[in-house]
Write an enzyme that holds these catalytic residues in place. Structure first.
Site, PDB file in Angstrom:
ATOM      1  N   HIS A  63       0.818  -1.228   0.000  1.00 26.24           N
ATOM      2  CA  HIS A  63       0.000   0.000   0.000  1.00 26.24           C
ATOM      3  C   HIS A  63       0.843   1.266   0.000  1.00 26.24           C
ATOM      4  O   HIS A  63       1.881   1.356   0.639  1.00 26.24           O
ATOM      5  CB  HIS A  63      -1.042  -0.015   1.116  1.00 26.24           C
ATOM      6  CG  HIS A  63      -0.555   0.064   2.526  1.00 26.24           C
ATOM      7  ND1 HIS A  63      -0.394   1.268   3.187  1.00 26.24           N
ATOM      8  CD2 HIS A  63      -0.224  -0.887   3.433  1.00 26.24           C
ATOM      9  CE1 HIS A  63       0.009   1.034   4.430  1.00 26.24           C
ATOM     10  NE2 HIS A  63       0.130  -0.261   4.613  1.00 26.24           N
ATOM     11  N   ASP A 166       5.720   2.365   6.925  1.00 27.39           N
ATOM     12  CA  ASP A 166       4.456   1.633   6.700  1.00 27.39           C
ATOM     13  C   ASP A 166       3.668   2.433   5.664  1.00 27.39           C
ATOM     14  O   ASP A 166       3.053   3.431   6.016  1.00 27.39           O
ATOM     15  CB  ASP A 166       3.682   1.522   8.024  1.00 27.39           C
ATOM     16  CG  ASP A 166       2.307   0.906   7.867  1.00 27.39           C
ATOM     17  OD1 ASP A 166       2.015   0.345   6.805  1.00 27.39           O
ATOM     18  OD2 ASP A 166       1.509   0.993   8.831  1.00 27.39           O
ATOM     19  N   GLU A 196      -5.313   1.687   2.266  1.00 33.20           N
ATOM     20  CA  GLU A 196      -5.214   0.514   3.148  1.00 33.20           C
ATOM     21  C   GLU A 196      -5.488   0.897   4.585  1.00 33.20           C
ATOM     22  O   GLU A 196      -6.168   0.183   5.321  1.00 33.20           O
ATOM     23  CB  GLU A 196      -3.806  -0.107   3.025  1.00 33.20           C
ATOM     24  CG  GLU A 196      -3.654  -1.471   3.708  1.00 33.20           C
ATOM     25  CD  GLU A 196      -3.209  -1.406   5.169  1.00 33.20           C
ATOM     26  OE1 GLU A 196      -3.177  -2.466   5.821  1.00 33.20           O
ATOM     27  OE2 GLU A 196      -2.911  -0.311   5.677  1.00 33.20           O
ATOM     28  N   GLU A 197      -4.940   2.036   4.988  1.00 33.79           N
ATOM     29  CA  GLU A 197      -5.009   2.436   6.405  1.00 33.79           C
ATOM     30  C   GLU A 197      -6.419   2.792   6.869  1.00 33.79           C
ATOM     31  O   GLU A 197      -6.665   2.941   8.054  1.00 33.79           O
ATOM     32  CB  GLU A 197      -4.059   3.617   6.665  1.00 33.79           C
ATOM     33  CG  GLU A 197      -2.582   3.315   6.431  1.00 33.79           C
ATOM     34  CD  GLU A 197      -1.961   2.405   7.485  1.00 33.79           C
ATOM     35  OE1 GLU A 197      -2.664   1.994   8.416  1.00 33.79           O
ATOM     36  OE2 GLU A 197      -0.756   2.116   7.359  1.00 33.79           O
ATOM     37  N   ASP A 219       3.832  -5.996   3.663  1.00 29.09           N
ATOM     38  CA  ASP A 219       3.547  -4.919   4.618  1.00 29.09           C
ATOM     39  C   ASP A 219       4.528  -5.004   5.778  1.00 29.09           C
ATOM     40  O   ASP A 219       5.306  -5.963   5.871  1.00 29.09           O
ATOM     41  CB  ASP A 219       2.099  -5.036   5.126  1.00 29.09           C
ATOM     42  CG  ASP A 219       1.477  -3.687   5.479  1.00 29.09           C
ATOM     43  OD1 ASP A 219       2.209  -2.791   5.953  1.00 29.09           O
ATOM     44  OD2 ASP A 219       0.261  -3.534   5.299  1.00 29.09           O
ATOM     45  N   HIS A 305       3.326   3.179  12.992  1.00 25.68           N
ATOM     46  CA  HIS A 305       2.409   4.322  13.104  1.00 25.68           C
ATOM     47  C   HIS A 305       2.989   5.413  14.005  1.00 25.68           C
ATOM     48  O   HIS A 305       2.301   5.990  14.842  1.00 25.68           O
ATOM     49  CB  HIS A 305       1.005   3.896  13.563  1.00 25.68           C
ATOM     50  CG  HIS A 305       0.243   3.187  12.479  1.00 25.68           C
ATOM     51  ND1 HIS A 305      -1.124   3.050  12.466  1.00 25.68           N
ATOM     52  CD2 HIS A 305       0.673   2.581  11.348  1.00 25.68           C
ATOM     53  CE1 HIS A 305      -1.486   2.389  11.373  1.00 25.68           C
ATOM     54  NE2 HIS A 305      -0.413   2.096  10.687  1.00 25.68           N
TER      55      HIS A 305
HETATM   56 CO    CO Z   1      -0.330   0.902   8.871  1.00 29.97          CO
HETATM   57 ZN    ZN Z   2       0.769  -1.078   6.399  1.00 27.30          ZN
END
Ligand code: CO
Ligand code: ZN
Length: 329
Positions: A63, A166, A196-197, A219, A305
């Site tokens: 992603h 990420d 995606e998030e 990922d 994150h």
């Molecule tokens: Co993420």
């Molecule tokens: Zn991710």
């Protein structure tokens, strides 16, 4: 790989605003694949035809989006109030340097908590250096999205940290795979997915339209190797992970075995990953159309994150060899 990560993590691209990332990736993979297209959700779909008409269609998904903060309103003193786009972690968000698409920068901070109050994004604001609502609104609008400001740095010999690791680390991995992949039996559909998030949205539609026979998500995953944190059996630098399951998908056991065999053949370390929460694009691929076998190859990542998501380049190298080995068969 290092410079590719630097390049891709520096790009602005919160969920729903991934086009700059897609443009860059398109320029990097052009000439290495047979076709490139984008769909209505902004997914970048790159196909490399297999040599055998009876070969499988294998979808690889990484992603492009990352988490952000959307402006909900502006206060008369010029502070911006925000809501989350994806999983913003309060503990990682005090006095953070953030940046908007138009280059406006700010400091994200939390107002003092009242007795009995717990942290929530309602108590956060972005200070963009404006003294009034009018001054602030001349710089940003309601609906604009800020992200943790870019800035990749190296730690020791093998590690790197940056926001957007990420999942730009996996985007870098997939770009690298596409540029090195020889002609193989199977058709590879590499999808750089969007949103995606906020719920695997790009993967949901692209896994439908691409009609793959199986899917592999690339990922990052969390580690359990930092002080007072031993919940997960994943260590940074001990190899890429083959996901067994998370909250959104259960990996196909045959794919798990085949990936493990490919990594063994390539002589690289791997770890088996069980994540009791979270999800990857594999969760969406698994349930597309009539369903398909899926697995996720994860890059161990500390501080997911946050503004300093940390990966180990040796794990990325191992992930690349494992996936290449799997595809070549
Ligand atoms: Co993420
Ligand atoms: Zn991710």
């Amino acid at each position: 790989m290092e410079s590719l990560i630097k390049q891709l993590t520096a790009l602005y691209g919160p969920s729903g605003r991934e086009h700059t990332v897609a443009d860059t990736i398109e320029s990097l993979v052009k000439g290495h694949v047979d076709s490139i297209r984008r769909d209505a959700l902004g997914n970048l779909i790159c196909e490399k035809k297999g040599t055998d008409p009876a070969g499988k269609r294998i979808m690889l998904a990484a992603h492009m989006d990352h988490i952000g903060l959307v402006v909900t309103h502006v206060e008369k003193e010029g502070y911006l109030r925000v809501s989350n786009v994806g999983g913003i972690n309060m503990n990682n968000s005090r006095t953070r340097h953030v940046k908007f698409a138009n280059g406006v920068e700010g400091v994200l901070n939390e107002q003092p908590l009242k007795p009995g109050e717990t942290s929530s994004l309602r108590g956060y604001y972005i200070d963009i250096g404006a003294d009034s609502e009018a001054e602030a609104l001349a710089m940003v609008q309601v609906g604009d999205v800020a992200v943790y400001a870019e800035g990749a740095f190296k730690l020791g010999e093998h590690r790197m940290a940056s926001p957007a690791m990420d999942d730009r680390a996996a985007c870098a991995l997939l770009v690298s795979i596409l540029t090195k992949l020889p002609a193989i039996r199977h058709t590879v559909v590499a999808v750089f997915t969007t949103q995606e998030e906020v719920g695997l949205r790009g993967a949901t539609v692209s896994a439908y339209s691409a009609e793959p026979d199986e899917g592999i998500a690339l990922d990052v995953t969390l580690t359990g190797d930092t002080p007072e944190n031993k919940l997960l059996a994943v260590d940074l630098g001990k190899g890429a992970c083959i996901k067994i399951m998370d909250a959104r998908s259960i990996s196909n056991p045959d794919m798990v075995k085949a990936l493990a065999a490919a990594s063994e053949k390539a002589g690289v370390l791997t770890q088996r990953e069980v994540l009791p929460y979270g999800g990857t694009d594999a969760g969406a691929m698994q349930m597309a159309r009539g369903g398909m076998p899926v697995c996720t190859v994860s890059i161990p990542c500390r501080y997911v994150h946050s503004a300093c998501e940390m990966v180990d380049l040796r794990d990325m190298d191992g992930a690349e060899k494992m996936v290449m080995g799997y595809l070549v068969g």
